[in-house]
Scaffold this active site. Structure first.
Site, PDB file in Angstrom:
ATOM      1  CG  ASP A 138       1.276   2.810  -3.011  1.00 29.81           C
ATOM      2  OD1 ASP A 138       1.725   3.056  -1.960  1.00 29.81           O
ATOM      3  OD2 ASP A 138       0.787   1.801  -3.116  1.00 29.81           O
TER       4      ASP A 138
ATOM      5  CD  GLU B 260       6.614  -0.617   1.896  1.00 27.95           C
ATOM      6  OE1 GLU B 260       6.391  -1.958   1.461  1.00 27.95           O
ATOM      7  OE2 GLU B 260       5.883   0.465   2.556  1.00 27.95           O
TER       8      GLU B 260
END
Length: 557
Positions: free
Chosen positions: A58, A230
């Site tokens: 991420d 997302e």
């Protein structure tokens, strides 16, 4: 930094004679690793992917002047949210951890793949911001710092911001906006049906203001029932607002999509050639595959070029990998006003022309390398982490020795055991150490561990069992195995007072070897070719990677 030789460190171990009977002392900790992809050579002026290997998922990146700053998820490992600095997007040095104080958050007894998801870093008007989600431990929060090294502020909670993956965008007029993944505006129509929302944020009052609005429901093509939009970010270029987000889940179907609008609050129209990054649909038998690419963040460089950091994985088998999701880098090409990271159908390259920017001299984070920890103290390297958040100081680092109190907390109990570890960053990796420990009661143990989570781990070290001391290999490969693990192999061992035991774990893709010895360089293999696929995300589940480190447990403490 004071350098302590292995011989001196062992002498220090012997003279301290284990000040407390429940203390394990470690020295001579060495990590080394390489990969099959090392056969792909880098030419002058090129860099190697991944740029930060191992469990660094991420990635979020921002630029301030000539400096870049990168943060990654750490879930329920602590200290969390590592902050890296670079001047060329290729060479990265960890300068801190944004979550480095036990009082900032409470991870409780959460699973290792819960807690802090997907941080997003940005900078505005002299202040750094990180938006983050503590899953099952408070929700979305904001922390700030004037210096990215820290200290970072205590969390400011944002109860109006639901879901996960929040990020902050500052517009040219100074207005700030939070975008995040959350529940859809109506009932979910299928598993994975989510939406991207936006709401204004007041940085002075440190709270959201005004109404929330949906920017993207389901995904860029709702007819295909896309899942998990997302990791959203908004960037602005040439009067256009670009909404960049992931789709398809974080496994092999992962992808990155882009939409644009003339207003920060939309409406946003999708790019006709989405996705702008994915590896799905490529031949499974391709050599040296890179898969599961997505969760990108886009940044401009001082020379006017644009680049994207993103996560992907390097499997050694059919979607099996132990190294976790890693940080990659590719240039962004603007085509007819749209940012494209990689045309659909192309494979992510292991090498690429590097940005023409001044290089930062930093320890290696990519390619083959070896790291020898000196434990000079008083703290561990910034890249080392422990499971969950400690509430007391049960370790010390001094004069070449890492000492762990052998406490009752243990791996397997979703507790906060005496574990300190560093990431496995290569498919083929070796970690070795020397431990001085005298187990007194049955169940006392200390040694090396390879941990994926509480249900999946391997251990090699000294154990007291039935009144005898053995060097033992134990494993836990699921909830059906005992919490303390299953004995795989053991051998009685007799050590002189003050004598250390050398331990080694070797990973070769999905296979693990465990060895021990009492003389430098002389190894006795206790287990060879053990099934290390139990440490893969495919088997163990979750979002983290394998951590290699040291562990001590005192059964009667």
């Amino acid at each position: 930094m004071r350098i302590v030789t292995a011989a001196l460190a062992l002498a220090l171990l012997a003279t301290t004679a284990q000040a407390a009977s429940n203390t394990a002392q470690f020295t001579n900790f060495i990590y080394s690793g390489s990969d099959p992809s090392d056969s792909v050579k880098t030419a002058p002026g090129q860099y190697r992917n991944p740029i930060v290997q191992g469990f660094y998922p991420d990635p979020s990146v921002t630029r301030v002047g000539n400096d870049f700053y990168l943060v990654n998820s750490t879930f329920a490992w602590f200290p969390g949210l590592p902050v890296h600095h670079s001047t060329d997007l290729v060479h990265w040095e960890q300068i801190g951890n944004a979550l480095d104080r036990p009082g900032m958050l409470d991870f409780k007894r959460l699973g290792l793949s819960r807690a802090v998801f997907a941080p997003a870093i940005t900078h505005h008007d002299g202040l750094f911001y990180i938006l983050n989600t503590c899953v099952d431990c408070g929700g979305n929060f904001l922390i700030t710092a004037k210096d990215p090294k820290g200290p970072w502020s205590d969390p400011v909670w944002l109860p109006e911001v639901g879901g996960i993956d929040a990020s902050l965008f500052f517009d040219d007029d100074g207005r700030a906006w939070i975008v995040n993944n959350d529940n859809p505006p109506g009932p979910a129509e299928y598993q994975g049906h989510r939406a991207i929302w936006i709401q204004e944020y007041d940085p002075k009052a440190q709270k959201t203001i005004g109404p929330r609005k949906v920017l993207l429901d389901k995904g860029v093509d709702p007819s295909t029932k896309p899942i998990w939009p997302e990791g959203p970010h908004i960037l602005k270029k040439d009067g256009w607002y670009y909404l960049v987000a992931a789709e398809g889940g974080t496994a092999e179907g992962h992808s990155q999509v882009v939409l644009r609008s003339k207003s920060a609050t939309g409406p946003y129209a999708p790019y006709k050639d989405n996705p702008i990054l994915t590896q799905r649909g490529l031949p499974k038998d391709r050599p040296l595959p890179i898969t599961s690419a997505g969760h990108a963040d886009i940044v401009d460089a001082p020379d006017g070029t644009w680049w994207a950091t993103f996560l992907a994985v390097r499997p050694y088998g059919d979607d099996t990998y132990n190294t976790g999701r890693e940080t990659f880098l590719l240039p962004v090409e603007w085509k007819d006003g749209w940012p494209v990271i990689l045309p659909n159908g192309q494979t992510i390259p292991y090498t690429h022309a590097a940005p023409k920017l001044p290089a930062l001299k930093a320890p290696p984070t990519s390619g083959p390398f070896r790291v020898a920890e000196t434990f000079a103290g008083p703290e561990l390297p910034k890249s080392w982490m422990t499971m969950r958040i400690p509430t007391s100081r049960w370790w010390s680092v001094k004069s070449g020795i890492l000492s762990l109190e052998a406490r009752a907390a243990k791996i397997g109990d979703n507790d906060q055991p005496s574990v300190w570890a560093r990431r496995q960053q290569h498919m083929n990796a070796t970690v070795q150490t020397t431990v001085l420990f005298t187990p007194k009661a049955d169940g006392d143990k200390a040694g090396l561990v390879a941990v994926q989570n509480d249900d999946f781990y391997w251990f090699v070290g000294l154990v007291r069992d039935g009144g005898r001391t053995v060097v033992r290999v134990e494993k836990r490969a699921g909830k059906n195995d005992p919490v303390d693990g299953v004995v795989v192999a053991e051998k009685a061992v007799s050590l002189k007072s003050g004598q250390g035991l050398n331990l080694k774990i070797t990973a070769k893709g999905g296979a693990l070897d465990f060895a021990w010895g009492t003389a430098p360089g002389a190894w006795d293999t206790l287990v060879a070719g053990a099934d290390g696929t139990s440490l893969s995300t495919k088997v163990a589940g979750g979002f983290v990677g394998t951590m290699l480190g040291v562990y001590a447990h005192g059964a009667e403490q």
